[in-house]
Design an enzyme around this catalytic site. Structure first.
Site, short mmCIF file in Angstrom:
data_model
loop_
_atom_site.label_atom_id
_atom_site.label_comp_id
_atom_site.label_asym_id
_atom_site.label_seq_id
_atom_site.Cartn_x
_atom_site.Cartn_y
_atom_site.Cartn_z
N TYR A 83 1.84 -24.87 -6.30
CA TYR A 83 2.14 -23.47 -6.63
C TYR A 83 2.73 -23.36 -8.05
CZ TYR A 83 3.99 -18.72 -6.08
OH TYR A 83 4.27 -17.39 -6.25
N SER A 126 4.91 -15.76 -11.66
CA SER A 126 6.09 -16.03 -10.83
C SER A 126 7.17 -16.59 -11.74
CB SER A 126 5.73 -17.08 -9.77
OG SER A 126 6.91 -17.65 -9.21
C1 BGC Z 1 7.34 -17.47 -4.43
C2 BGC Z 1 8.38 -17.17 -3.38
C3 BGC Z 1 9.78 -17.48 -3.91
C4 BGC Z 1 10.00 -16.87 -5.28
C5 BGC Z 1 11.33 -17.32 -5.90
C6 BGC Z 1 7.71 -16.75 -5.69
O1 BGC Z 1 6.73 -16.92 -6.68
O2 BGC Z 1 6.05 -17.07 -3.97
O3 BGC Z 1 8.12 -17.93 -2.21
O4 BGC Z 1 10.75 -16.98 -2.99
O5 BGC Z 1 8.96 -17.24 -6.15
O6 BGC Z 1 11.56 -18.69 -5.77
#
Ligand code: BGC
Length: 269
Positions: free
Chosen positions: A167, A154
């Site tokens: 996360y 991410s």
């Molecule tokens: C998340 C999303 C978020 C995106 C940008 C992703 O890894 O799961 O919820 O919108 O990152 O912030």
């Protein structure tokens, strides 16, 4: 457009493949000529639909239920893949989730769940897939590599994210896990890389795009001025898994419309 023979004869396992990025990636792998195992943990019907869609492309596909954070289930899933398809060439370690909360409300259970699925799950899948890659070795007619692992990371492997410490920490961990495995496995001809999606329109971030106000706020963070589609990531995954990218090892491909370019500085600083 995907050259339709780019992954011809290859066998792919995509985790979390019954929705969002995983689903689009599984279908795109099929379109590129790969047979695909569609992993899911809940939502059998949707997984079966993905399987039917992939089969209609003229390749094989099976759905397999497994929790990627459960060691025995991951071992069984990779064994099943080899039973069904004979071997495995591509792992897309995609399954992931969010359990958001401000720090003082972040229970240990929420912290642990996200680390278990997003980081430990990728570790377990990578380990089991690699056993098969090394057992089989390179088959030059199929691919120049003995195996390819794509870790779904991410933008939050580099962008701190208040209210999402579990996360963001899991994705920071994915980056270092991926780079370490890439270093360890490259001499054995296993290519490990990551894709770091930005804001992609999927169920995981519905609240960030499903009202005009939310979308407007979100677009302020995206220089390219559009929210991403699952297909944006799927195409990147196919390319990265293919021999077109055979010399790409240990890289993170940001597919984020420029989200990591500090857009606030376009007019400030
Ligand atoms: C998340 C999303 C978020 C995106 C940008 C992703 O890894 O799961 O919820 O919108 O990152 O912030």
């Amino acid at each position: 457009m995907i050259p339709d023979q780019l992954l011809k004869g290859q066998k792919a396992l995509v985790t979390g493949a019954n929705s969002g990025i995983g689903k689009a990636t599984a279908v795109a792998m099929g379109r590129a000529g790969a047979d695909v195992v569609v992993n899911y943990v809940a939502g059998r019907e949707e997984a079966e639909k993905v399987v039917e869609e992939i089969k209609s492309l003229g390749v094989r596909a099976v759905a397999h239920e497994a929790d990627v954070s459960d060691e025995d289930q991951v071992v069984a899933m990779v064994n099943r893949t080899v039973e069904e398809f004979g071997t495995l060439d591509i792992l897309v370690a995609n399954a992931g989730l969010q359990r958001d909360a401000p720090l003082t409300e972040m229970t240990l259970a929420r912290w642990q769940k996200v680390l278990d699925v997003n980081l430990t799950g990728q570790f377990l899948c990578a380990r089991e897939a690699t056993k098969e890659f090394l057992r089989r070795g390179v088959v030059p007619e199929v691919s120049r590599a003995a195996g390819k692992i794509i870790c779904m990371s991410s933008v939050h492997q580099v962008i701190p994210w208040a209210g999402h410490v579990n996360y963001a920490s899991s994705k920071g961990g994915v980056q270092m896990m991926m780079e370490t495995l890439a270093q360890e496995l490259a001499p054995k001809k296993v290519r490990v890389n990551a894709i770091a999606p930005g804001a992609i329109q999927t169920p995981i971030n519905r609240g960030a795009w499903d009202t005009p106000e939310a979308r407007e706020d979100l677009l302020k963070l995206i220089p390219y001025d559009r929210v991403g589609d699952p297909e944006d990531i799927a195409l990147a995954a196919v390319a990265l898994a293919s021999d077109l990218m055979d010399y790409v090892v240990g890289a993170t491909l940001f597919v984020d419309g420029g989200m990591t370019l500090f857009p606030g500085f376009a007019t400030g600083g």
